[in-house]
Every structure is written in C-alpha cells, then in structure tokens.
Design a protein around this motif. Structure first.
Motif, PDB file in Angstrom:
ATOM      1  N   VAL A  48       4.469   8.528  47.187  1.00  0.00           N
ATOM      2  CA  VAL A  48       5.710   8.448  46.895  1.00  0.00           C
ATOM      3  C   VAL A  48       6.676   9.544  47.455  1.00  0.00           C
ATOM      4  N   LEU A  49       6.257  10.782  47.199  1.00  0.00           N
ATOM      5  CA  LEU A  49       7.028  11.792  47.706  1.00  0.00           C
ATOM      6  C   LEU A  49       6.501  12.463  48.727  1.00  0.00           C
TER       7      LEU A  49
ATOM      8  N   HIS B 151      12.193   9.264  49.772  1.00  0.00           N
ATOM      9  CA  HIS B 151      11.888   9.065  48.525  1.00  0.00           C
ATOM     10  C   HIS B 151      12.272   7.606  47.735  1.00  0.00           C
ATOM     11  N   LYS B 152      13.788   7.461  48.392  1.00  0.00           N
ATOM     12  CA  LYS B 152      14.371   6.194  47.816  1.00  0.00           C
ATOM     13  C   LYS B 152      13.685   5.162  48.453  1.00  0.00           C
TER      14      LYS B 152
ATOM     15  N   ILE C 249      15.239   8.095  41.199  1.00  0.00           N
ATOM     16  CA  ILE C 249      16.396   9.021  41.647  1.00  0.00           C
ATOM     17  C   ILE C 249      17.331   9.027  40.584  1.00  0.00           C
ATOM     18  N   ILE C 250      17.253  10.292  39.722  1.00  0.00           N
ATOM     19  CA  ILE C 250      18.273  10.387  38.705  1.00  0.00           C
ATOM     20  C   ILE C 250      19.723  10.888  38.988  1.00  0.00           C
TER      21      ILE C 250
ATOM     22  N   VAL D 129      18.158  14.552  42.716  1.00  0.00           N
ATOM     23  CA  VAL D 129      17.184  14.918  41.597  1.00  0.00           C
ATOM     24  C   VAL D 129      15.899  13.672  41.406  1.00  0.00           C
ATOM     25  N   VAL D 130      14.844  13.831  41.554  1.00  0.00           N
ATOM     26  CA  VAL D 130      14.064  12.945  41.069  1.00  0.00           C
ATOM     27  C   VAL D 130      13.305  13.048  39.771  1.00  0.00           C
ATOM     28  N   GLU D 131      12.869  12.200  39.052  1.00  0.00           N
ATOM     29  CA  GLU D 131      12.224  12.382  37.809  1.00  0.00           C
ATOM     30  C   GLU D 131      10.753  11.641  38.277  1.00  0.00           C
TER      31      GLU D 131
END
Length: 127
Positions: free
Chosen positions: A30-31, A90-91, A97-98, A112-114
C-alpha cells in the motif's frame, strides 16, 4: 563533549504491532516501501525502507492495544521529494488518508495517512 562524538546520522521509528507480517505487507503493497529484514522465531522484529528512510516493527500487542484503546495515534513525520506523486500512489493503493494533501503554513506540502496500527504517517515535501 566533543561535537564529532555527538553527531547522529539517522533515526528509525519503531511501530508496535500485533502482526508483523500484516504490517510488512501493508507497508510494501500500500505505501510502497521495500522489505528490509525479519528477525526472530517466532517473528519479533522486522523492517522496511524507502531510499534512506527506515521503519521498524516490533511485536508488542500490549503497546498496540494501549495505542488503539486510548486513540493515541503516534506520529511519524516523513520527508519526500515529491509529496504529490506519493499522495497519488497512496490514494490509488487504498491508504486511509486522514488529511488530504495541502500546502501548510509551516512551509511544507503535506498529507497524513493512518496506518493499520493506528500510527499517523505525515508525508511532507518542503515548499
């Protein structure tokens, strides 16, 4: 103290998890990090990297439970040369995505990603 002795060349954040394999899979698929290493039988520690940046994972279900129960969301600030391209990756890969990408008043383009362990990853590029 001799200033050459006190020099630090890097730091590595360590993320508590209850499933190291799942964390490795998330960070790589994912990242976009690369797998670095695994240690222990049973698995107790592992790492990923991207360029010069590294992130380690430690098997610590009790700490992870405390992080999630208290909604602590520890933060890791990560510099990147192209925040917009990384944001799109990432999207498109389904990261949570927060905070969307935006120019911030402190001089960075940031989002920011959680992660799956409740940690906030703050990806930023200097403006």
């Amino acid at each position: 103290m001799d200033s050459t002795v006190a020099k630090i060349h890097s730091t590595v954040p360590v993320i508590a998890t209850d499933d190291i394999e799942k964390s490795l899979a998330y960070y790589t698929s994912v990242l976009g990090f690369e797998f670095d290493y695994k240690y222990g039988e049973p698995l107790a520690y592992a790492g990923v990297k991207s360029g010069e940046a590294e992130i380690y994972f430690t098997f610590d279900p009790d700490l992870l439970h405390a992080v999630k129960e208290k909604k602590l969301n520890p933060e890791i600030f990560i510099w990147t040369p192209d925040a917009s391209a990384l944001f799109e990756l990432h999207k498109n890969n389904g990261a949570e995505i927060i905070e969307p990408i935006a120019d911030r008043p402190w001089g960075s383009k940031q989002y920011v990603v959680e992660d799956i362990n409740g940690y906030y990853l703050k990806f930023a590029q200097p403006l």
